[in-house]
Design a protein around this motif. Structure first.
Motif, mmCIF file in Angstrom:
data_model
loop_
_atom_site.group_PDB
_atom_site.id
_atom_site.type_symbol
_atom_site.label_atom_id
_atom_site.label_comp_id
_atom_site.label_asym_id
_atom_site.label_seq_id
_atom_site.Cartn_x
_atom_site.Cartn_y
_atom_site.Cartn_z
ATOM 1 N N ARG A 1 0.838 -1.204 0.000
ATOM 2 C CA ARG A 1 0.000 0.000 0.000
ATOM 3 C C ARG A 1 0.873 1.254 0.000
ATOM 4 N NH1 ARG A 1 -1.962 3.412 3.977
ATOM 5 N NH2 ARG A 1 -4.013 4.361 3.561
ATOM 6 N N PHE A 2 1.918 1.264 0.817
ATOM 7 C CA PHE A 2 2.805 2.427 0.907
ATOM 8 C C PHE A 2 3.391 2.779 -0.456
ATOM 9 C CE2 PHE A 2 7.236 3.929 1.438
ATOM 10 C CZ PHE A 2 6.987 5.139 2.090
ATOM 11 N N TYR A 3 3.789 1.765 -1.226
ATOM 12 C CA TYR A 3 4.438 2.023 -2.509
ATOM 13 C C TYR A 3 3.456 2.386 -3.628
ATOM 14 C CZ TYR A 3 9.295 1.286 -1.370
ATOM 15 O OH TYR A 3 10.561 1.448 -0.882
ATOM 16 N N ARG A 4 2.199 2.599 -3.290
ATOM 17 C CA ARG A 4 1.258 3.184 -4.237
ATOM 18 C C ARG A 4 1.213 4.714 -4.105
ATOM 19 N NH1 ARG A 4 -2.270 -0.639 -6.518
ATOM 20 N NH2 ARG A 4 -2.219 -2.700 -5.519
ATOM 21 N N LEU A 5 1.871 5.241 -3.088
ATOM 22 C CA LEU A 5 1.863 6.673 -2.831
ATOM 23 C C LEU A 5 2.849 7.397 -3.754
ATOM 24 C CD1 LEU A 5 1.675 6.488 1.072
ATOM 25 C CD2 LEU A 5 -0.210 6.755 -0.559
ATOM 26 N N SER A 6 2.891 8.720 -3.662
ATOM 27 C CA SER A 6 3.698 9.505 -4.597
ATOM 28 C C SER A 6 5.187 9.312 -4.351
ATOM 29 C CB SER A 6 3.356 10.985 -4.469
ATOM 30 O OG SER A 6 3.939 11.539 -3.299
ATOM 31 N N PRO A 7 6.004 9.357 -5.417
ATOM 32 C CA PRO A 7 7.449 9.225 -5.243
ATOM 33 C C PRO A 7 8.040 10.264 -4.293
ATOM 34 C CG PRO A 7 6.870 8.948 -7.552
ATOM 35 C CD PRO A 7 5.621 9.388 -6.837
ATOM 36 N N ALA A 8 7.517 11.490 -4.323
ATOM 37 C CA ALA A 8 8.047 12.533 -3.439
ATOM 38 C C ALA A 8 7.789 12.184 -1.974
ATOM 39 C CB ALA A 8 7.426 13.885 -3.778
ATOM 40 N N LEU A 9 6.577 11.691 -1.669
ATOM 41 C CA LEU A 9 6.266 11.284 -0.298
ATOM 42 C C LEU A 9 7.161 10.135 0.134
ATOM 43 C CD1 LEU A 9 2.779 10.719 1.273
ATOM 44 C CD2 LEU A 9 4.513 8.945 1.423
ATOM 45 N N ILE A 10 7.355 9.158 -0.741
ATOM 46 C CA ILE A 10 8.217 8.015 -0.425
ATOM 47 C C ILE A 10 9.638 8.487 -0.138
ATOM 48 C CG2 ILE A 10 9.262 5.911 -1.380
ATOM 49 C CD1 ILE A 10 6.583 5.557 -2.949
ATOM 50 N N GLY A 11 10.119 9.421 -0.945
ATOM 51 C CA GLY A 11 11.469 9.948 -0.743
ATOM 52 C C GLY A 11 11.610 10.653 0.594
ATOM 53 N N ARG A 12 10.619 11.468 0.944
ATOM 54 C CA ARG A 12 10.693 12.174 2.237
ATOM 55 C C ARG A 12 10.601 11.193 3.401
ATOM 56 N NH1 ARG A 12 7.552 15.890 -0.816
ATOM 57 N NH2 ARG A 12 5.592 15.016 -0.026
ATOM 58 N N PHE A 13 9.846 10.118 3.238
ATOM 59 C CA PHE A 13 9.740 9.103 4.291
ATOM 60 C C PHE A 13 11.111 8.506 4.589
ATOM 61 C CE2 PHE A 13 9.221 4.861 5.932
ATOM 62 C CZ PHE A 13 8.171 4.958 6.829
ATOM 63 N N TYR A 14 11.811 8.064 3.564
ATOM 64 C CA TYR A 14 13.109 7.422 3.782
ATOM 65 C C TYR A 14 14.172 8.409 4.246
ATOM 66 C CZ TYR A 14 11.400 2.990 2.065
ATOM 67 O OH TYR A 14 10.702 1.810 1.945
ATOM 68 N N ALA A 15 13.983 9.682 3.916
ATOM 69 C CA ALA A 15 14.914 10.705 4.390
ATOM 70 C C ALA A 15 14.602 11.131 5.820
ATOM 71 C CB ALA A 15 14.861 11.915 3.463
ATOM 72 N N GLY A 16 13.473 10.632 6.385
ATOM 73 C CA GLY A 16 13.084 11.030 7.733
ATOM 74 C C GLY A 16 12.552 12.443 7.795
ATOM 75 N N ARG A 17 11.986 12.940 6.681
ATOM 76 C CA ARG A 17 11.498 14.321 6.624
ATOM 77 C C ARG A 17 10.026 14.372 6.199
ATOM 78 N NH1 ARG A 17 16.635 15.150 3.985
ATOM 79 N NH2 ARG A 17 15.567 15.248 1.976
ATOM 80 N N SER A 18 9.227 13.427 6.639
ATOM 81 C CA SER A 18 7.814 13.406 6.273
ATOM 82 C C SER A 18 7.106 14.662 6.784
ATOM 83 C CB SER A 18 7.129 12.172 6.857
ATOM 84 O OG SER A 18 7.687 10.988 6.319
ATOM 85 N N THR A 19 6.277 15.254 5.941
ATOM 86 C CA THR A 19 5.491 16.413 6.340
ATOM 87 C C THR A 19 4.218 15.953 7.051
ATOM 88 O OG1 THR A 19 4.227 16.456 4.285
ATOM 89 C CG2 THR A 19 6.339 17.630 4.291
ATOM 90 N N LEU A 20 3.496 16.908 7.645
ATOM 91 C CA LEU A 20 2.219 16.569 8.269
ATOM 92 C C LEU A 20 1.250 15.995 7.245
ATOM 93 C CD1 LEU A 20 1.663 19.597 10.692
ATOM 94 C CD2 LEU A 20 2.160 17.224 11.319
#
Length: 388
Positions: free
Chosen positions: A341-360
Motif C-alpha cells: 500500500r505504501f508504494y502506491r503513494l507519490s514518489p516525493a512522499l516516499i522519498g521524504r519518508f526514507y529521508a526522515g522528513r515526512s510532512t504533516l
C-alpha cells in the motif's frame, strides 16, 4: 614501551560514520590533526551502502559525492498485487572506495588501524597495547550502545555479489521484490545491477528476532537468481547484517550506555532511521554539522552530537508508531500488504519518508484510507507501546 599521542580530534571507529566525519573535518579544517582509530585493518569493513538522492541535502552532497561508485535513475518495486518503477535517483557506496578516499585524504600517521581500543573518555583514548591518545575532543563511533534499552524489531539480511555467465538484462535496481514466499516476517529480495554481468542480490527480512542463518539465506539468494534465469559463473563477496527497527525505548538511557559524557555518532548515538535501520543519511548530516564547528573540545563535541541525536529521536515518533503497527498489529505473513500500500503513494512522499522528513500532509496520507491492518489491533498495539 607505552607512548602518548596528542591530536585535535580522535575518532574511535572507522566505519561509515567515522570515515565520513574524518573526511568532512579534513575538508573544512585542513590543519586539524584528526586521528581515525579502529581494530580492523581497513576503513568501512566489507559493506555496500545505498541511498536515495533525496536522503542527502543538496548542501551536504560534497561529503558523499567522492564515495559514490554506482548511480541509477529510477528503481523498481514488486509486490503480489502491485509493481512500479519509481523515478528517483539511487546511489551505492562500496567500502573499498571509502577506504581508498580516507587513505588519500588523511596523512599516514592519522590512520590508526589494527589498533584495538580499551576505553574512551571525552578527551582521551586508551589502546589495548597501552598507548594513549590525548585529544581536545573524542568522538565515539564504535557501533551500537545497549540496544536492550530500546524496544526493537529487526531488519536482517544476507547479500551476495554474483558474477553471471551472461548479461542479466535488468539495468534498474529492484529495491523490494516481495513476490517471494513470505518467511520469518516481511521478506523481500533486493537487487543491484553493478555491471551488465554482475548482480548484487540480498535476501532481507523484517523479523521479530535478530537470529540470522547465513547459510540458509545464502542458499535462497542463489535460488532467487536461478528463478530469474541468471546463471552464476562465480559467487563473489558475501555481506550480512542485522539492523534495529525502533518501536520505542529510553533514548537518554541509550545515550548514556555508550559513554555518558563522550561525543557519539552513528548507531552509537541512536542515529538511524527507525523503520529501515539505515544510518547513512544521519551519518552525512552529523559529519556536515561537525565540520561547521570551530571548537573541537570534548564538551562541545558531546553537546553538539547529543543535541542532534536527541532532536532526531524526538522528531521520529511517527516512524516508531508505524513500526509498532507493522510488528504488533499485523500477522507476520501479512506485513507485505502494508508496504504494498505504501508504494502506491507519490514518489516525493516516499522519498521524504526514507529521508526522515515526512510532512504533516505525508503523515496524514500514510494513515488515511483503508488500513492494511485491523484498526482495533493497531490501536491496542500503539497503546501498548506507550505504556512505561
Amino acid at each position: 614501551m607505552a607512548s602518548t599521542i596528542s591530536c585535535d580530534v580522535a575518532i574511535v571507529g572507522a566505519g561509515l560514520a567515522g570515515g565520513m566525519i574524518a573526511l568532512a573535518l579534513k575538508a573544512r579544517h585542513p590543519a586539524l590533526d584528526v586521528r581515525l582509530i579502529d581494530a580492523a585493518p581497513v576503513v568501512g569493513g566489507n559493506h555496500l551502502w545505498s541511498f536515495f538522492g533525496s536522503d542527502v541535502a543538496q548542501g551536504d552532497r560534497w561529503i558523499v559525492a567522492p564515495l559514490v561508485v554506482h548511480a541509477w535513475r529510477g528503481y523498481d518495486v514488486r509486490f503480489p498485487a502491485h509493481a512500479r518503477t519509481i523515478d528517483a535517483t539511487y546511489y551505492s557506496i562500496e567500502s573499498e572506495r571509502l577506504d581508498r578516499e580516507v587513505r588519500r585524504v588523511l596523512p599516514a600517521d592519522a590512520l590508526m588501524l589494527g589498533r584495538k581500543v580499551s576505553g574512551a573518555s571525552p578527551t582521551a583514548v586508551v589502546l589495548a597495547d597501552g598507548d594513549r591518545i590525548e585529544a581536545k575532543g573524542v568522538i565515539d563511533v564504535r557501533g551500537p550502545g545497549d540496544l536492550s534499552l530500546l524496544d526493537l524489531a529487526w531488519q536482517k539480511f544476507v547479500g551476495r555479489e554474483l558474477v553471471l555467465k551472461a548479461p542479466h538484462g535488468s539495468p534498474t535496481p529492484i529495491v523490494m521484490d516481495a513476490t517471494v514466499p513470505q518467511i520469518d516476517g516481511y521478506r523481500f529480495v533486493y537487487c543491484l545491477p553493478l555491471a551488465d554481468d554482475r548482480m548484487f542480490v540480498e535476501d532481507t527480512y523484517y523479523s521479530d528476532t535478530p537470529d540470522l542463518d547465513v547459510e540458509t539465506l545464502t542458499t535462497r539468494v542463489h535460488d532467487y537468481a536461478e528463478a530469474r534465469g541468471w546463471a552464476v559463473a562465480q559467487a563473489a563477496r558475501v555481506e550480512s547484517g542485522v539492523l534495529p527497527v525502533a518501536m520505542g525505548g529510553d533514548f537518554e538511557a541509550y545515550w548514556r550506555s555508550g559513554g555518558a559524557h563522550v561525543a557519539k555518532a552513528g548507531m552509537r548515538a541512536g542515529m538511524f532511521h527507525p523503520t529501515t535501520g539505515y544510518s547513512l543519511p544521519d551519518a552525512v548530516r552529523t559529519a556536515s554539522m561537525l565540520a561547521r564547528l570551530t571548537d573541537f573540545s570534548g564538551t562541545t563535541l558531546h553537546d553538539a552530537t547529543q543535541a542532534m541525536a536527541r532532536a532526531t529521536w524526538k522528531s521520529r515518533g511517527f516512524y516508531r508508531m508505524l513500526d509498532t503497527m507493522l510488528f504488533r498489529a499485523s500477522e507476520p505473513e501479512e506485513r507485505y500488504r502494508i508496504l504494498e500500500r505504501f508504494y502506491r503513494l507519490s514518489p516525493a512522499l516516499i522519498g521524504r519518508f526514507y529521508a526522515g522528513r515526512s510532512t504533516l500532509t505525508d503523515k496524514a496520507r500514510v494513515l488515511t484510507g483503508k488500513p492494511p491492518v485491523p484498526i482495533a489491533r493497531a490501536v491496542r498495539a500503539i497503546a501498548g507501546s506507550m505504556r512505561p
